[in-house]
Design a protein around this motif. Structure first.
Motif, PDB file in Angstrom:
ATOM      1  N   ASN A   1       0.900  -1.028   0.028  1.00 17.58           N
ATOM      2  CA  ASN A   1      -0.188   0.130  -0.082  1.00 17.58           C
ATOM      3  C   ASN A   1       0.828   1.401   0.045  1.00 17.58           C
ATOM      4  O   ASN A   1       0.267   2.386  -0.062  1.00 17.58           O
TER       5      ASN A   1
ATOM      6  N   GLN B   1      -4.568   8.234   6.437  1.00 17.97           N
ATOM      7  CA  GLN B   1      -5.084   6.937   6.440  1.00 17.97           C
ATOM      8  C   GLN B   1      -5.692   6.650   4.753  1.00 17.97           C
ATOM      9  O   GLN B   1      -6.757   7.459   4.637  1.00 17.97           O
ATOM     10  N   ASP B   2      -5.480   5.681   4.235  1.00 21.13           N
ATOM     11  CA  ASP B   2      -6.192   5.235   3.104  1.00 21.13           C
ATOM     12  C   ASP B   2      -7.254   4.566   3.565  1.00 21.13           C
ATOM     13  O   ASP B   2      -7.309   3.453   4.060  1.00 21.13           O
ATOM     14  N   GLU B   3      -8.529   4.801   3.239  1.00 20.76           N
ATOM     15  CA  GLU B   3      -9.798   4.493   3.922  1.00 20.76           C
ATOM     16  C   GLU B   3     -10.258   3.260   3.051  1.00 20.76           C
ATOM     17  O   GLU B   3     -10.952   2.312   3.735  1.00 20.76           O
ATOM     18  N   THR B   4      -9.663   3.029   1.761  1.00 25.46           N
ATOM     19  CA  THR B   4      -9.909   1.781   1.321  1.00 25.46           C
ATOM     20  C   THR B   4      -9.147   0.567   1.846  1.00 25.46           C
ATOM     21  O   THR B   4      -9.566  -0.548   1.494  1.00 25.46           O
ATOM     22  N   ALA B   5      -8.104   0.620   2.540  1.00 25.74           N
ATOM     23  CA  ALA B   5      -7.341  -0.051   3.101  1.00 25.74           C
ATOM     24  C   ALA B   5      -7.596  -0.638   4.285  1.00 25.74           C
ATOM     25  O   ALA B   5      -8.382  -0.020   5.243  1.00 25.74           O
ATOM     26  N   THR B   6      -7.492  -2.063   4.885  1.00 21.63           N
ATOM     27  CA  THR B   6      -7.853  -2.627   6.272  1.00 21.63           C
ATOM     28  C   THR B   6      -6.831  -2.445   7.154  1.00 21.63           C
ATOM     29  O   THR B   6      -7.243  -2.408   8.370  1.00 21.63           O
TER      30      THR B   6
ATOM     31  N   SER C   1      -2.205   2.179   6.988  1.00 26.46           N
ATOM     32  CA  SER C   1      -2.082   2.351   5.586  1.00 26.46           C
ATOM     33  C   SER C   1      -2.213   3.756   4.984  1.00 26.46           C
ATOM     34  O   SER C   1      -2.940   4.125   4.781  1.00 26.46           O
TER      35      SER C   1
ATOM     36  N   ARG D   1      -1.147   6.872   2.873  1.00 32.35           N
ATOM     37  CA  ARG D   1      -0.769   7.623   1.473  1.00 32.35           C
ATOM     38  C   ARG D   1      -0.896   9.168   1.505  1.00 32.35           C
ATOM     39  O   ARG D   1      -1.396   9.675   2.319  1.00 32.35           O
TER      40      ARG D   1
END
Length: 699
Positions: free
Chosen positions: A490, A532-537, A541, A543
């Protein structure tokens, strides 16, 4: 670095064998921190011909016994902008504020628990005069010495300064400096700052080194001058990811079983990152012609100003038109090469950062090579002012040694190219006003950018100083937001962000020590940040993103000192207000530092004592989180931190040329609650007692 430290230590020990003398100290500004006193640009003053032939020793004053003795004002410190200060061995409250790892006032910074770790920003300054994107890994750059952090010297006798301060658990901080003029025209200095500290939590050892060599030379006829430096730095931090979420309650409860911080199991104990850099810098010029006015006029008054804008007038008989250039033309050249690298190592993958391409021996390494050349033509005329025009070339090579092929894209390995830019500066003293302006623009290359800055200052009276400034800037975001590669899946991206544009209007007014008010208002468009990348768990994570709205940012900072007899109350209060629809620029509304202290001479003035208590405090806000993979801070809007007071008790003393510092840091930690953090999951340091000193040798 250890070998360099040994060589430096040997040189210093050899120098000490010659003994030391005490220069005559006569502070230029009463009750001012003379280390900050700045004289006007020394290039505007041409020494009289008879002075050029005198040695430094011939300029020393004589004491009552008839022996020649230097004045403290003869030990000059020159910045890269040619502002000149002199060595200061006094003990003031500003010295207390600067006695830290960075060796400068760290108001507005929240330090982490261990010495040599990073700092969380409590405030931001969006004034900018850079045309190129920065490297990245900004959390590692607080102790990284840039060009403006290197100073040059001119001293009548050899000068040595030793700085020492205890660290946390095992280790110490030391900074050794030595400078000498081999002739009135040539000076060199050598210094090494080294630090190692184990820390109170698991796997947060820090080890840093900053080696500096600087030199400056001027021909006897003052036609040619040269300044240059070599700097080599390595800043290593072990990383543990902070406390696990399950341990937050144990920390905040104050349970005696957890007061030994080594008991905590952090998120991981197998990672470290390191920033390395070396720079070779040369700044030199040649006076093509330089005409001197022949008629003497002693009506001029020179004004000197320190960084707190304390104003003092110098005896007008010492400044004459015979020493001022009527007009001058100078060809100026700067060449600077810098090589940086940032590396993150982890022995095995950790789930908080997400999936990785490999499960063990993770290593991310990025480099930046930068070669800068600038040619400048400077014309100075007493009536017209000081003009400069320049053209520059920047060759940059940022990136990695591999390509990253993902399912839907391929991440390139390099951002490489040349930027050609032009710029100019202007300065003029007009009817009491000091008017300055500068600007620059990239003409050719892959990165566009421009800036313009102007300011005007005026001494309303001997006690009142005022300044207004304006700044506009457009610059590409940092390299690591545009291109990043990592073993963690990620953490790979290649972005085409717009330039970040900022406009700032600033105002300052100062009245003696009673009032120093500075206000600035900024607007920021296309602000780039980490989040925080909201699409990652994965929980971290992180970006790079670009804000799609305009941010308005107001700051008002008040500084003052009230003295009653031998007691004084020094206050610094910062108010901030942000209008931001997306909450990507988070700062506390109120930040304050207040010091109540007592100062007095003791033992028939053999010792000067200063003791007191300092309160640091800021209101609750969504404090940025820290990410060790990127060595960057990221925006979080889940939990607020703040509203915890930090009380420090200090006893400082000066004996001859030695300043001794003893401090009980955060002595209220067990009394006001264990809710103090430097970043989410990263607690601030507990109560500790630390000792240190600064010792100057004049030989």
């Amino acid at each position: 670095m250890q070998k360099l430290a040994f060589v430096l230590f040997f040189v210093l020990c050899s120098a000490f064998a010659f003994g030391q003398t005490n220069p005559e100290e006569k502070p230029l500004v009463k009750e001012a921190d003379s280390s900050a006193i700045k004289a006007q640009d020394s290039t505007e003053v041409v020494p009289k011909k008879k002075e050029r032939k005198e040695s430094l020793l011939a300029k020393l004053t004589k004491d009552k016994a008839g022996d020649k003795k230097a004045k403290i004002q003869d030990y000059l410190i020159i910045s890269h902008k040619n502002d000149t200060t002199f060595v200061d061995t006094t003990l003031t409250i500003q010295k207390e504020y600067k006695f830290n790892y960075l060796r400068k006032d760290n108001f507005g910074l929240m330090p982490f628990s261990n010495l040599g770790q990073t700092y969380n920003n409590l405030t931001y300054d969006f004034q900018n005069t850079d045309l190129m994107p920065r490297f990245g890994a900004r959390a590692r750059h607080f102790n990284y010495m840039e060009i403006e952090d290197i100073y040059y010297h001119r001293v009548p006798t050899p000068l040595t300064e030793l700085f020492y301060k205890t660290a946390f658990e095992q280790g110490q901080l030391a900074d050794s400096f030595f400078t000498i003029n081999t002739s009135p025209q040539f000076n060199f200095s050598i210094a090494y700052k080294g630090m190692r500290s184990l820390g109170q939590y698991q796997n947060i050892l820090t080890s840093t080194g900053n080696f500096r060599f600087a030199t400056n030379y001027t021909t006897k006829n003052n036609r040619y001058y040269m300044r240059g430096h070599i700097v080599m730095q390595d800043l290593l931090n072990q990383e543990n990811g902070g406390l696990q979420d399950g341990d937050i309650e144990n920390f905040e409860s104050g349970d005696e079983d957890f007061l030994d911080r080594a008991i905590f199991d952090p998120n991981f104990q197998n990672a470290e990152n390191i920033l390395k850099g070396k720079r070779f810098h040369l700044d030199h010029g040649y006076n093509i012609f330089n005409k001197i006015v022949s008629d003497a006029d002693t009506t001029n008054v020179a004004v000197v100003k320190d960084s707190t804008n304390i104003i003092a007038k110098v005896d007008s008989t010492k400044i004459t038109k015979t020493s001022i250039a009527n007009y001058r033309l100078v060809l100026h050249h700067i060449i600077s090469f810098e090589d940086k690298s940032f590396q993150f190592d982890q022995s095995s993958q950790n789930a908080i950062f997400g999936d990785a391409f490999t499960s063990s021996n993770l290593r991310d390494r990025v480099t930046l090579e930068r070669l800068y050349n600038q040619v400048e033509l400077n014309y100075l005329h007493n009536e017209l002012g000081d003009f400069s025009v320049n053209i520059s070339n920047t060759h940059y090579n940022y990136g990695y040694n591999k390509l990253i092929v993902l399912t839907d894209e391929t991440i390139t390995n390099r951002l490489k190219g040349n930027i050609y830019a032009v710029g100019g500066k202007y300065r003029k003293f007009y009817r009491g006003f000091n008017i300055q302006g500068e600007g620059g623009i990239n003409l050719v290359g892959d990165f566009t950018g421009n800036y313009i800055k102007g300011e005007a200052s005026y001494n309303l009276s001997e006690d009142i100083f005022a300044k207004v400034a304006i700044n506009h800037s457009s610059r590409a975001p940092n390299f690591n937001t545009l291109l990043y590669q990592s073993s963690y899946q990620n953490y790979n991206w290649q972005n085409s962000f717009n330039n970040t544009e900022t406009q700032q209007l600033a105002f300052q007014i100062k009245y003696k020590q009673l009032l120093n008010l500075s206000v600035d208002y900024s607007t920021i468009s296309d602000y780039v940040y980490f989040k925080q990348d909201e699409t990652a768990t994965a929980s971290q994570s992180i970006r790079a993103f670009q804000n799609n709205s305009t941010i308005t940012y107001l700051r008002a900072k008040l500084e003052n000192e009230i003295k009653v007899g031998k007691f004084a109350l020094n206050n610094t209060i910062l108010y901030q207000n942000v209008q931001d629809d997306n909450n990507v620029l988070n700062v506390p509304e109120l930040t304050t530092r207040n010091t109540l202290y007592f100062s007095s001479h003791l033992f028939k003035k053999a010792m000067y004592l200063q003791t007191g208590v300092t309160l640091n405090y800021f209101t609750k806000y969504y404090m940025n989180g820290y990410n060790p993979v990127l060595a960057e801070f990221y925006v979080q809007n889940e939990r607020e931190f703040g509203e915890f007071p930090r009380l420090d008790f200090f006893i400082n003393a000066k004996i001859r040329q030695t300043r001794i510092f003893l401090k009980a840091e955060h002595f209220n930690s067990s009394l006001t609650g264990y809710n103090y953090y430097a970043a989410p999951n990263y607690p601030y340091r507990d109560f500790t007692v630390r000792f240190g000193l600064v010792w100057n040798f004049f030989m």
